[in-house]
Design an enzyme around this catalytic site. Sequence first.
Site, PDB file in Angstrom:
ATOM      1  N   GLU A   1      -7.367 -27.818   5.714  1.00  0.00           N
ATOM      2  CA  GLU A   1      -6.809 -26.909   4.658  1.00  0.00           C
ATOM      3  C   GLU A   1      -7.979 -25.701   4.630  1.00  0.00           C
ATOM      4  O   GLU A   1      -7.493 -24.464   4.486  1.00  0.00           O
ATOM      5  CB  GLU A   1      -7.096 -27.586   3.179  1.00  0.00           C
ATOM      6  CG  GLU A   1      -7.090 -26.691   1.964  1.00  0.00           C
ATOM      7  CD  GLU A   1      -7.263 -27.579   0.634  1.00  0.00           C
ATOM      8  OE1 GLU A   1      -7.166 -26.920  -0.324  1.00  0.00           O
ATOM      9  OE2 GLU A   1      -7.268 -28.693   0.647  1.00  0.00           O
TER      10      GLU A   1
ATOM     11  N   TYR B   1       0.767  -1.272  -0.128  1.00  0.00           N
ATOM     12  CA  TYR B   1      -0.037   0.005   0.093  1.00  0.00           C
ATOM     13  C   TYR B   1       0.664   1.197   0.032  1.00  0.00           C
ATOM     14  O   TYR B   1       0.345   2.322  -0.385  1.00  0.00           O
ATOM     15  CB  TYR B   1      -0.887   0.080   1.155  1.00  0.00           C
ATOM     16  CG  TYR B   1      -2.213  -0.673   0.908  1.00  0.00           C
ATOM     17  CD1 TYR B   1      -3.179  -0.289  -0.045  1.00  0.00           C
ATOM     18  CD2 TYR B   1      -2.468  -1.974   1.634  1.00  0.00           C
ATOM     19  CE1 TYR B   1      -4.355  -1.182  -0.488  1.00  0.00           C
ATOM     20  CE2 TYR B   1      -3.437  -2.622   1.228  1.00  0.00           C
ATOM     21  CZ  TYR B   1      -4.422  -2.313   0.334  1.00  0.00           C
ATOM     22  OH  TYR B   1      -5.724  -3.166   0.229  1.00  0.00           O
TER      23      TYR B   1
ATOM     24  N   ASP C   1      -8.171 -31.259   0.633  1.00  0.00           N
ATOM     25  CA  ASP C   1      -8.831 -31.887  -0.583  1.00  0.00           C
ATOM     26  C   ASP C   1      -8.267 -33.029  -1.430  1.00  0.00           C
ATOM     27  O   ASP C   1      -6.799 -32.932  -1.323  1.00  0.00           O
ATOM     28  CB  ASP C   1      -8.972 -30.503  -1.636  1.00  0.00           C
ATOM     29  CG  ASP C   1     -10.061 -29.686  -1.330  1.00  0.00           C
ATOM     30  OD1 ASP C   1     -11.034 -30.129  -0.280  1.00  0.00           O
ATOM     31  OD2 ASP C   1     -10.463 -28.527  -1.745  1.00  0.00           O
TER      32      ASP C   1
END
Length: 346
Positions: free
Chosen positions: A125, A38, A183
């Site tokens: 996860e 930023y 997954d």
Amino acid sequence: MNSKGPSIKPFAQLFRVADLAHEALIKDTPMTKRDMYYMDVPLFKSQSVVDRLVDDLAATIDVGRAELNIRASSKGLLCGSSLCIHLLDGQAIHATDSEPILIPVAEDIERFELKREIQWVLIVEKDAVFQTLCRAQLTRIASLPGPGIMITGKGYPDLATRQLVRTLSDNLPESIPILALVDGDAFGIDIASVYKFGSHALRHEKEKLVAERVECIGVWASELQDFGIDRDAMLPITKADEKKARTMLRRSNDMMPLRWKQELARMLHTRRKAETEILSTIKSSAFDEPSEFPAFASSEPTSVIGHPLVRYLTAKITQRLELLSASLLAPDSPVSTDSDEDLLFP
């Protein structure tokens, strides 16, 4: 000006990152990678550019990110009332069994304290799956052999999450397994690999971050047929999945366990992958072994009792604890007698 010539922008970005890191050191003011982005959005364009340059800079001069006074932004969460985190400013953060807390950055932590004995640690996860398990209060559920701790890095883990897992791996007795639920696809397995073997981006800090005790317990696409889930219920793999899987299959066996490679090869063969959420579609009749899925305490909600994800994890964690206990009691295996009750570690 020749528009086809080499761009000076990458050099400008690198020098800007180096300048900001130098400023953080001179002023002794810690800075996050988000802060750096930023400070010059037009130059960097994306957060990923800053992330990569900071890691490259640290690796090039062979120092940790903290030594550049650049702190990681926390995103990982922790659940489980057995763990208390003591901060350098004197505060103590107490985790609970139903409401997750943010894992503080390592630079703020004095020590961890286990207030009571635990039996297992589970890395999840996905944040959505983690939140479901928190609401079910898996860390204190009566059907498991004992309480545990749950952690999520919300996908690929941040530095603070990896440091916590490494600390637990180094200090908990061998009788306490550290398990990962990801997954059943290439990216899920790669996330488990980051915890266990480290990442390329932070390879220079590998010795501080890898937790070799981490074991992946699923979701394995190969096991779903046993739960009545057929191939058509799983998602087709994408080109990104295929590319990732083929890259991972080229890793050496000491960086990619055989079981993981078999799952990747199976995924490429079937052209299907399994997300953790698919476990919620398992019918109760699939759990047909009462001994593997003991009854829940009557005080627990019916929704928890019958939740397929909870029952799946109950079986997985219990099975792993039984196997670990048997291996530790074998004549040729050392038995850990250390208790983790009231354990303090830095």
